[in-house]
Each structure stands twice: as C-alpha cells, then as structure tokens.
Scaffold this active site. Structure first.
Site, PDB file in Angstrom:
ATOM      1  N   HIS A  19       0.857  -1.183   0.000  1.00  0.00           N
ATOM      2  CA  HIS A  19       0.000   0.000   0.000  1.00  0.00           C
ATOM      3  C   HIS A  19       0.894   1.235   0.000  1.00  0.00           C
ATOM      4  O   HIS A  19       2.055   1.178   0.406  1.00  0.00           O
ATOM      5  CB  HIS A  19      -0.906  -0.002   1.232  1.00  0.00           C
ATOM      6  CG  HIS A  19      -1.994  -1.027   1.154  1.00  0.00           C
ATOM      7  ND1 HIS A  19      -3.150  -0.943   1.911  1.00  0.00           N
ATOM      8  CD2 HIS A  19      -2.117  -2.168   0.428  1.00  0.00           C
ATOM      9  CE1 HIS A  19      -3.929  -1.974   1.650  1.00  0.00           C
ATOM     10  NE2 HIS A  19      -3.319  -2.738   0.752  1.00  0.00           N
ATOM     11  N   GLU A  29       1.143   3.923   1.823  1.00  0.00           N
ATOM     12  CA  GLU A  29       1.745   4.336   3.093  1.00  0.00           C
ATOM     13  C   GLU A  29       2.921   3.442   3.473  1.00  0.00           C
ATOM     14  O   GLU A  29       3.961   3.925   3.933  1.00  0.00           O
ATOM     15  CB  GLU A  29       0.700   4.306   4.218  1.00  0.00           C
ATOM     16  CG  GLU A  29      -0.463   5.270   4.013  1.00  0.00           C
ATOM     17  CD  GLU A  29      -1.668   4.583   3.396  1.00  0.00           C
ATOM     18  OE1 GLU A  29      -1.471   3.811   2.426  1.00  0.00           O
ATOM     19  OE2 GLU A  29      -2.798   4.812   3.855  1.00  0.00           O
ATOM     20  N   CYS A  45      -5.963   2.066   5.869  1.00  0.00           N
ATOM     21  CA  CYS A  45      -6.699   0.831   6.082  1.00  0.00           C
ATOM     22  C   CYS A  45      -6.207   0.224   7.403  1.00  0.00           C
ATOM     23  O   CYS A  45      -5.339   0.796   8.073  1.00  0.00           O
ATOM     24  CB  CYS A  45      -6.456  -0.144   4.929  1.00  0.00           C
ATOM     25  SG  CYS A  45      -4.750  -0.761   4.859  1.00  0.00           S
ATOM     26  N   CYS A  70      -2.304  -0.344   7.311  1.00  0.00           N
ATOM     27  CA  CYS A  70      -1.499   0.874   7.357  1.00  0.00           C
ATOM     28  C   CYS A  70      -1.666   1.611   8.681  1.00  0.00           C
ATOM     29  O   CYS A  70      -0.714   2.225   9.180  1.00  0.00           O
ATOM     30  CB  CYS A  70      -1.848   1.770   6.178  1.00  0.00           C
ATOM     31  SG  CYS A  70      -1.452   1.029   4.569  1.00  0.00           S
TER      32      CYS A  70
END
Length: 222
Positions: free
Chosen positions: A99, A101, A134, A137
C-alpha cells in the site's frame, strides 16, 4: 531450508503438486515515472495543502499510467522537504502489503537509515496519505516514528468504490493521539476522492483478497 533452494507444496484447492523457489530478497521498486515527477516538483512543500496536492497528483498519475491503485503517500520532514514518496503497487507487484503508506514509510526509513523516523522522539516527520489508512497501514503508523498523519479522502470514500479497508478501531484517531501522533483529516478530501472515482471509471481492479467487495462475476468495477 536454505534461501534460494527449491521446495514442493500441495496446492489446497486443486491438489496439484507445484514447485516453488524460496526467495531470499524482496526489492521495492517505484514506477520509473516517479523519478521525473519528483525532479520537477518543489524542493520544499511549506504547508499541508501543498503536500497533499503533491500526493494526490502522485495517485492520479499512478492511475493514469496504470502502475497501481488510486492511492499515494509521502513522508516529509518538519520543513516540508520530501523524504520519500509512495504509491500503491499491490496489483502490479503481486504483493498485498505494498500500500502507498507502507511503501513511503519503508523507503523513508531506508533513506534515513533508521527504523524509528523520529530518532527517539527528537525529530518530526509527517506521513501524508491521499486516503485514511486501512487496518494494515493504521497498524504501521505507530511503529514508524511519524509524529503526524495527514489524510485526504475518508475511509468511507474508499469503501464506497468497493475497497475492503479491514477492521479498524472505531476511534482510531484518538488511539493515535494517545501515542503522541497528531491526525489531520479531510485535507483536500474532495480532490482525493475524485481520483478514487476516476480509478473506478477507468475499470481499475478492486483488489480485495478472497473476493471481498468484488462485484458479482467481475473482478473489475465498471
């Protein structure tokens, strides 16, 4: 078993015996276009809106160039100097943890040579993300050493286009505040949300594992 040696495993569904290679190294490589994108960007982004504009532009380029999902992130120091950018590369890298991040945090830690970006609480770094984190993260934020999280689109904006954001604390902002991490929400939220909708309009893959959130009979949201 030594890294690099071969092993055999039984595939659960088909029962087929397949051969695999135990990898000893994983390399995170940003899409080639990002180098030029960063080179033409300012040296310093003085405020959170400037930083978010940069991150949203990264997310849009990632969609338009078909190099990943509609999310981007970046780590900045206290003055607004870019330390590391990150874009979502789940589909293009076949790796569910990449992801935006996570990518930005990993690259920032490698660039600075420490797992704790704050260096024991002495230094201030921002993680700026085009959308709220999410579940995965969110979990990475406290361990990273960032002192502030700046978010664009909301969790519900990502869920609205079909993404499974996972189980997250109801009051996740307070949980981060309690650990000394400031959270700014809704920074250019509408601009960030537009990129999410553009991704759907372009037929972007909603890459939830196990079929969660997929539209029936179709891997892509149209």
């Amino acid at each position: 078993m030594r890294p690099g040696t071969r092993s055999v495993y039984l595939e659960p569904r088909s029962g087929a015996i397949r051969r695999c290679i135990m990898l000893s190294e994983v390399c995170i490589r940003l899409p080639d276009w990002i180098k030029g994108f960063v080179a033409t960007s300012p040296d310093v982004f003085p405020n959170v809106e400037d930083r978010m504009h940069f991150v949203i532009a990264l997310a849009r380029q990632n969609v338009q160039r078909e190099t990943g999902g509609p999310f981007a992130s970046a780590v900045f120091d206290h003055s607004g100097r870019l330390i590391a950018p990150g874009v979502n590369m789940v589909v293009t890298s076949n790796c569910s943890v990449l992801h935006a991040e996570i990518v930005a945090l990993v690259l920032a830690q490698k660039a600075l040579g420490r797992y704790d970006l704050s260096d024991g609480g002495r230094l201030h770094y921002d993680l700026v993300a085009s959308a709220e984190p999410c579940a995965m993260c969110f979990g990475a934020v406290p361990w990273s050493g960032v002192r502030r999280l700046v978010c664009g689109a909301r969790d519900e904006d990502a869920r609205a286009i079909g993404f499974d954001e996972g189980p997250k604390l109801d009051d996740w902002v307070k949980a981060l505040n309690n650990r000394g991490i400031e959270v700014l929400r809704d920074v250019l939220r509408e601009e960030a949300s537009v990129v999410l909708r553009e991704y759907v309009a372009a037929g972007g893959t909603i890459y939830n594992s196990g079929g969660l959130g997929e539209h029936p009979g179709n891997e892509r949201v149209l």
